[in-house]
Design a protein around this motif. Structure first.
Motif, PDB file in Angstrom:
ATOM      1  N   CYS A  30      33.732  49.148  34.579  1.00 50.16           N
ATOM      2  CA  CYS A  30      34.655  49.480  35.774  1.00 50.16           C
ATOM      3  C   CYS A  30      36.089  49.140  35.702  1.00 50.16           C
ATOM      4  CB  CYS A  30      34.004  48.269  36.881  1.00 50.16           C
ATOM      5  SG  CYS A  30      34.941  48.062  38.540  1.00 50.16           S
ATOM      6  N   ALA A  41      37.984  43.045  37.447  1.00 48.99           N
ATOM      7  CA  ALA A  41      36.756  43.974  37.479  1.00 48.99           C
ATOM      8  C   ALA A  41      35.757  42.994  37.355  1.00 48.99           C
ATOM      9  CB  ALA A  41      36.573  44.702  36.201  1.00 48.99           C
ATOM     10  N   VAL A  45      32.808  43.363  40.383  1.00 49.16           N
ATOM     11  CA  VAL A  45      31.322  43.532  40.069  1.00 49.16           C
ATOM     12  C   VAL A  45      30.629  42.511  40.713  1.00 49.16           C
ATOM     13  CG1 VAL A  45      29.690  43.930  38.268  1.00 49.16           C
ATOM     14  CG2 VAL A  45      31.963  45.243  38.204  1.00 49.16           C
ATOM     15  N   GLY A  72      32.863  48.545  41.901  1.00 48.13           N
ATOM     16  CA  GLY A  72      31.950  47.825  41.426  1.00 48.13           C
ATOM     17  C   GLY A  72      30.698  48.434  41.681  1.00 48.13           C
ATOM     18  N   SER A  75      30.160  51.594  39.511  1.00 49.41           N
ATOM     19  CA  SER A  75      30.101  51.333  38.179  1.00 49.41           C
ATOM     20  C   SER A  75      28.433  50.696  38.037  1.00 49.41           C
ATOM     21  CB  SER A  75      31.012  50.144  37.713  1.00 49.41           C
ATOM     22  OG  SER A  75      32.139  50.486  37.923  1.00 49.41           O
TER      23      SER A  75
END
Length: 85
Positions: A30, A41, A45, A72, A75
Motif C-alpha cells: 500500500c 499505510a 490497511v 488499503g 492493496s
C-alpha cells in the motif's frame, strides 16, 4: 456523567484478523503503490481490514470504504489468495 465498564474490554484492530507477516506485506505494498508513508499505510490497511470485517459480519454489501481507507482495501484485494481466504 462518565460510564465505566465493570470489566475491561480488549481493543480489537483490523490487523488482528490476519497474520503479522501478511499485514506487513499488504501495508508495504500500500505504501509503495499509493505513495503513502509506511506509518500511514499501516493505519490505512488496519482500517481496511476492520471495514471488511464489519461488512462481512453485517452482510452490508452496499457499504463502501472512505477515500482514505480505499487504498488499503485495494492493496488487500491485490493479494488475491489471502483475500479469498
Amino acid at each position: 456523567m462518565t460510564t465505566v465498564l465493570e470489566t475491561p474490554v480488549a481493543l480489537r484492530h483490523g490487523r488482528d484478523l490476519v497474520s503479522p507477516e501478511l499485514f506487513e506485506k499488504v501495508s508495504e505494498f500500500c505504501a509503495q503503490e499509493y505513495g503513502h508513508e509506511l506509518s500511514s499505510a499501516l493505519r490505512i490497511v488496519d482500517q481496511a481490514l476492520a471495514f471488511l470485517k464489519v461488512m462481512g459480519d453485517t452482510r452490508a454489501f452496499d457499504m463502501t470504504p472512505s477515500d482514505a481507507v480505499d487504498p488499503g482495501w485495494h492493496s488487500f484485494v491485490l493479494h488475491t489468495q489471502a483475500y479469498a481466504a
